[in-house]
Design a protein around this motif. Sequence first.
Motif, PDB file in Angstrom:
ATOM      1  N   LEU A  15      49.434  56.199  27.783  1.00  0.00           N
ATOM      2  CA  LEU A  15      50.818  56.087  28.249  1.00  0.00           C
ATOM      3  C   LEU A  15      50.887  56.320  29.754  1.00  0.00           C
ATOM      4  O   LEU A  15      51.579  55.598  30.485  1.00  0.00           O
ATOM      5  CB  LEU A  15      51.667  57.119  27.508  1.00  0.00           C
ATOM      6  CG  LEU A  15      53.157  56.856  27.337  1.00  0.00           C
ATOM      7  CD1 LEU A  15      53.417  55.573  26.579  1.00  0.00           C
ATOM      8  CD2 LEU A  15      53.806  58.044  26.611  1.00  0.00           C
ATOM      9  N   ARG A  16      50.156  57.311  30.215  1.00  0.00           N
ATOM     10  CA  ARG A  16      50.166  57.649  31.643  1.00  0.00           C
ATOM     11  C   ARG A  16      49.604  56.505  32.491  1.00  0.00           C
ATOM     12  O   ARG A  16      50.189  56.126  33.507  1.00  0.00           O
ATOM     13  CB  ARG A  16      49.355  58.922  31.860  1.00  0.00           C
ATOM     14  CG  ARG A  16      49.353  59.435  33.275  1.00  0.00           C
ATOM     15  CD  ARG A  16      48.720  60.820  33.338  1.00  0.00           C
ATOM     16  NE  ARG A  16      48.730  61.348  34.687  1.00  0.00           N
ATOM     17  CZ  ARG A  16      48.358  62.583  35.005  1.00  0.00           C
ATOM     18  NH1 ARG A  16      47.964  63.413  34.048  1.00  0.00           N
ATOM     19  NH2 ARG A  16      48.394  62.997  36.261  1.00  0.00           N
ATOM     20  N   LEU A  17      48.478  55.932  32.059  1.00  0.00           N
ATOM     21  CA  LEU A  17      47.881  54.847  32.826  1.00  0.00           C
ATOM     22  C   LEU A  17      48.709  53.567  32.720  1.00  0.00           C
ATOM     23  O   LEU A  17      48.781  52.785  33.676  1.00  0.00           O
ATOM     24  CB  LEU A  17      46.447  54.604  32.369  1.00  0.00           C
ATOM     25  CG  LEU A  17      45.452  55.707  32.737  1.00  0.00           C
ATOM     26  CD1 LEU A  17      44.064  55.371  32.223  1.00  0.00           C
ATOM     27  CD2 LEU A  17      45.419  55.936  34.246  1.00  0.00           C
ATOM     28  N   THR A  18      49.353  53.342  31.565  1.00  0.00           N
ATOM     29  CA  THR A  18      50.230  52.176  31.435  1.00  0.00           C
ATOM     30  C   THR A  18      51.376  52.264  32.419  1.00  0.00           C
ATOM     31  O   THR A  18      51.739  51.276  33.076  1.00  0.00           O
ATOM     32  CB  THR A  18      50.769  52.060  30.002  1.00  0.00           C
ATOM     33  OG1 THR A  18      49.666  51.866  29.110  1.00  0.00           O
ATOM     34  CG2 THR A  18      51.728  50.885  29.865  1.00  0.00           C
ATOM     35  N   LYS A  19      51.971  53.443  32.543  1.00  0.00           N
ATOM     36  CA  LYS A  19      53.060  53.613  33.515  1.00  0.00           C
ATOM     37  C   LYS A  19      52.548  53.394  34.934  1.00  0.00           C
ATOM     38  O   LYS A  19      53.202  52.725  35.741  1.00  0.00           O
ATOM     39  CB  LYS A  19      53.682  55.006  33.383  1.00  0.00           C
ATOM     40  CG  LYS A  19      54.742  55.266  34.449  1.00  0.00           C
ATOM     41  CD  LYS A  19      55.509  56.553  34.269  1.00  0.00           C
ATOM     42  CE  LYS A  19      56.454  56.749  35.441  1.00  0.00           C
ATOM     43  NZ  LYS A  19      57.343  57.914  35.289  1.00  0.00           N
ATOM     44  N   LEU A  20      51.386  53.926  35.231  1.00  0.00           N
ATOM     45  CA  LEU A  20      50.823  53.781  36.575  1.00  0.00           C
ATOM     46  C   LEU A  20      50.587  52.317  36.909  1.00  0.00           C
ATOM     47  O   LEU A  20      50.922  51.844  38.006  1.00  0.00           O
ATOM     48  CB  LEU A  20      49.516  54.568  36.656  1.00  0.00           C
ATOM     49  CG  LEU A  20      48.881  54.728  38.036  1.00  0.00           C
ATOM     50  CD1 LEU A  20      49.771  55.554  38.943  1.00  0.00           C
ATOM     51  CD2 LEU A  20      47.509  55.386  37.906  1.00  0.00           C
ATOM     52  N   VAL A  21      50.044  51.562  35.970  1.00  0.00           N
ATOM     53  CA  VAL A  21      49.777  50.140  36.199  1.00  0.00           C
ATOM     54  C   VAL A  21      51.091  49.357  36.280  1.00  0.00           C
ATOM     55  O   VAL A  21      51.269  48.503  37.150  1.00  0.00           O
ATOM     56  CB  VAL A  21      48.870  49.585  35.082  1.00  0.00           C
ATOM     57  CG1 VAL A  21      48.789  48.067  35.159  1.00  0.00           C
ATOM     58  CG2 VAL A  21      47.467  50.190  35.184  1.00  0.00           C
ATOM     59  N   ALA A  22      52.028  49.657  35.381  1.00  0.00           N
ATOM     60  CA  ALA A  22      53.292  48.924  35.354  1.00  0.00           C
ATOM     61  C   ALA A  22      54.115  49.155  36.613  1.00  0.00           C
ATOM     62  O   ALA A  22      54.869  48.269  37.049  1.00  0.00           O
ATOM     63  CB  ALA A  22      54.107  49.327  34.128  1.00  0.00           C
TER      64      ALA A  22
END
Length: 242
Positions: free
Chosen positions: A200-207
Amino acid sequence: MTTLDVEELDDRVVVTLRRPEARNAINAAMAAELHEVCAALEAKPRLLLITGADGTFAAGADIGELRERGRDQALQGINRRVFDRIAKLPLPTVAAVDGYALGGGAELAYACDLRLASPTAVFGNPEPGLGILAAAGASWRLRELVGGSVAKQVLLAGKRLDADDALRFGLVAEVVPAGELITRAHALLDRMSRSGALALRLTKLVADGDGHPLTDDLAQAVLFETDDKRDRMDAFLAGGRS
């Protein structure tokens, strides 16, 4: 805390804006206390829910304080800095908006990742009517959220977006009865909390980034090496749910 009610749970923090004498208007004290919340969430990442007390999210920034601020205070970006910090928190943030979210209150909601609204929710940025501009993120966040034409209607022409408008333009994910708003917001957080925290954390960072295939590949490479990924995929293959 004098302007916020803060409830800390294992996987989330719930913040309620509470300045009843000013319809939860955001002043310097509230901005400072929001910085404290951000510091805690940066040190121990959790989901964040922000809402307002007594049927109002936040009716704006504190006009009495704004009246006395000058150039030096504007350059400090008092509200902008804390809204930027909220936007950059490691895990997702949700604003549950009941009633007015105007001026700085709207900008706080725009800084969150997702927004839910009650039928009485109203978003707007009336700053030019006070001889200033919406300088805490609305000038570009709102455009990203609803598109340039609608953003200019709000920022230049003083259009207010009611709950139906906000849903139609994609500003909010859902409109639910006021009595169910917080319950529904928690249900949304529950769904996110079942995901892998690092995923979830990396998805937010990428998004939230500018977008580059290499960024996706690097984030995915990190996740592919985690026990969480293997455990979740083993459960899926065994007939469970991811």
